[in-house]
Scaffold this active site. Structure first.
Site, mmCIF file in Angstrom:
data_model
loop_
_atom_site.group_PDB
_atom_site.id
_atom_site.type_symbol
_atom_site.label_atom_id
_atom_site.label_comp_id
_atom_site.label_asym_id
_atom_site.label_seq_id
_atom_site.Cartn_x
_atom_site.Cartn_y
_atom_site.Cartn_z
ATOM 1 N N HIS A 1 -33.780 47.513 -34.530
ATOM 2 C CA HIS A 1 -33.552 47.661 -33.206
ATOM 3 C C HIS A 1 -33.410 49.155 -32.972
ATOM 4 O O HIS A 1 -32.630 49.656 -32.189
ATOM 5 C CB HIS A 1 -32.288 46.978 -32.628
ATOM 6 C CG HIS A 1 -32.337 45.596 -32.733
ATOM 7 N ND1 HIS A 1 -33.473 44.996 -32.749
ATOM 8 C CD2 HIS A 1 -31.181 44.642 -32.806
ATOM 9 C CE1 HIS A 1 -32.970 43.748 -32.793
ATOM 10 N NE2 HIS A 1 -31.933 43.484 -32.825
ATOM 11 N N HIS B 1 -32.085 41.937 -24.972
ATOM 12 C CA HIS B 1 -31.274 41.182 -26.147
ATOM 13 C C HIS B 1 -30.138 40.191 -25.299
ATOM 14 O O HIS B 1 -29.012 40.300 -25.797
ATOM 15 C CB HIS B 1 -30.613 42.187 -27.200
ATOM 16 C CG HIS B 1 -30.392 41.709 -28.309
ATOM 17 N ND1 HIS B 1 -29.663 40.725 -28.946
ATOM 18 C CD2 HIS B 1 -31.202 41.935 -29.621
ATOM 19 C CE1 HIS B 1 -29.733 40.359 -30.146
ATOM 20 N NE2 HIS B 1 -30.434 41.156 -30.681
ATOM 21 N N GLU C 1 -35.430 36.575 -27.945
ATOM 22 C CA GLU C 1 -36.142 37.845 -27.785
ATOM 23 C C GLU C 1 -37.568 37.816 -28.221
ATOM 24 O O GLU C 1 -38.115 37.600 -28.954
ATOM 25 C CB GLU C 1 -35.643 38.673 -28.937
ATOM 26 C CG GLU C 1 -33.929 38.627 -28.910
ATOM 27 C CD GLU C 1 -33.423 39.108 -30.419
ATOM 28 O OE1 GLU C 1 -34.129 39.983 -31.197
ATOM 29 O OE2 GLU C 1 -32.569 38.408 -30.838
HETATM 30 C C1 BGC Z 1 -31.542 40.204 -35.102
HETATM 31 C C2 BGC Z 1 -30.181 39.660 -35.919
HETATM 32 C C3 BGC Z 1 -29.319 40.776 -35.678
HETATM 33 C C4 BGC Z 1 -28.914 41.108 -34.148
HETATM 34 C C5 BGC Z 1 -27.747 41.753 -33.681
HETATM 35 C C6 BGC Z 1 -31.216 40.166 -33.928
HETATM 36 O O1 BGC Z 1 -32.062 40.476 -32.861
HETATM 37 O O2 BGC Z 1 -32.410 39.275 -35.306
HETATM 38 O O3 BGC Z 1 -30.597 39.784 -37.268
HETATM 39 O O4 BGC Z 1 -28.072 40.462 -36.300
HETATM 40 O O5 BGC Z 1 -30.256 41.062 -33.473
HETATM 41 O O6 BGC Z 1 -27.977 42.931 -34.223
#
Ligand code: BGC
Length: 365
Positions: free
Chosen positions: A114, A188, A330
């Site tokens: 991210h 998210h 997402e």
């Molecule tokens: C990911 C997860 C992660 C979460 C929070 C999601 O987009 O796929 O693995 O733990 O985000 O960071």
């Protein structure tokens, strides 16, 4: 029909010392969306149930501190690169890049997740609320510096949230880099149609318009295989209760501690589909009838059922969050695409425009 309107107020100071604002967007169709200029975070989202009763259906906090103390990216804009890049490494135009590789699943070797240590979710963006006929929304802008979090190129980015009279929350992303760079943005938001402290989302029925998924290694990096969902716990084509098969002894579910996987949308370009704005999936809560359909121009959908922590945080009502208290749908390109040349590219060329649209269409039945 109500008249679309907005209010602006102070939201507090982030751990980076930036002053944040909050916007309350009242849609002409009744849905109310509270968002902050702090990473575009969704604070509250009220949708009607089948009797018209409104409830806040997202995980969020009263002020920035809720996000600043341990944050699985609750309701944020994600960039520059959403999801994982293996070992934080990629090669572009003959140059090797090393990004922070701070995320690590047990058995993994670390990865960039991210956007890195301080992704686009963790900045206060410039913001401009607007009303356009029956639509109400906010336009968020920021400039990501060349070299920010190790990525090449300055990027001018704009994210527009629009709430329509039809109770659609549309997210339009645009970004223009001045050097070739990977861009993969998403939102998210975690939904729970019983409310954020209403317990697990395992009773929600989820649909995913995909017959393929990208399995991962122990570090949650796609292996490169594109697997059929037919006959597995990953087949949500006809709708299935999230909890129906989530605890099966499937090695993929063990790696993710539940669903934390990327589906390849049948109508999307990665599956050889037509692309454009396509249906990705949806959620329905049988208890109260609330639903959302997710439509996107992206080829994939990562579904994450909040498996990785106890989330021992107090939410807005002062109640504690719990394991699987929300589910994030997402929309994005596949994880680790910069290292998977056979998959649709996430590299945006210097001076070209990245653009992406996702719609969350709320309803009740
Ligand atoms: C990911 C997860 C992660 C979460 C929070 C999601 O987009 O796929 O693995 O733990 O985000 O960071």
């Amino acid at each position: 029909m109500a008249v679309a309107s907005f209010e602006v107020m102070e939201f507090g100071v982030t751990k980076y010392g930036e002053k944040a604002k909050k916007f309350i967007l009242k849609g002409a169709g009744g849905v109310v969306l509270e968002v902050s200029d702090y990473g575009g975070k969704v604070v509250r989202l009220f949708t009607p149930d089948r009797d018209g009763a409104m409830k806040d259906v997202v995980v969020g906090f009263d002020d920035p501190s809720g996000w600043d103390n341990g944050d699985p990216y609750w309701g944020c804009i994600i960039g520059r690169y959403g999801n994982r890049i293996a070992a934080g490494k990629f090669t572009l135009n003959g140059v090797d890049y090393q990004l922070p590789a701070l995320n690590n699943a047990p058995g993994g070797i670390g990865c960039n997740l991210h956007g890195g240590a301080r992704g686009w979710d963790a900045y206060v963006w410039d913001s401009e609320p607007f009303i356009d006929a029956d639509d109400v929304g906010v336009v968020f802008k920021r400039v990501s510096a060349d070299g920010e979090e190790g990525f090449p190129g300055k990027v001018e980015v704009c994210v527009k949230y629009t709430l329509t009279k039809d109770n659609v929350w549309r997210v339009d992303y645009e970004a223009v880099p001045d050097k070739d760079t990977p861009i993969n943005m998403t939102q998210h938001v975690y939904f729970n149609f019983k409310g954020e402290s209403g317990g697990t989302i395992e009773d929600h029925i989820m649909t995913i318009a995909a017959s393929k998924v990208t399995p991962t290694d122990a570090g949650q990096i796609p292996t490169g295989e594109i697997a059929d969902v037919a006959g597995t716990a990953f087949d949500f084509r006809d709708g299935m209760r999230i909890g129906e098969r989530i605890n099966e002894p499937d090695p993929q579910l063990e790696i993710g501690k539940g669903y934390d996987h990327n589906w390849v949308l049948d109508e999307g370009v990665m599956a050889g589909g037509k692309g454009g704005l396509i249906k990705a999936g949806g959620l329905y809560c049988p208890l109260n009838g609330r639903s959302v359909e997710v439509w996107t121009t992206e080829p994939c959908l990562q579904v994450y059922t909040a498996n990785w922590a106890s989330y021992d945080q107090k939410a807005k009502g002062g109640e504690h969050l719990s394991f699987r208290c929300g589910v994030a749908l997402e929309t994005q390109h596949a994880p680790d695409s910069p290292n998977k040349p056979q998959w649709p590219t996430t590299i945006v060329k210097a001076g070209e425009k990245y653009s992406s649209t996702t719609e969350f269409r709320f309803g009740a039945k």
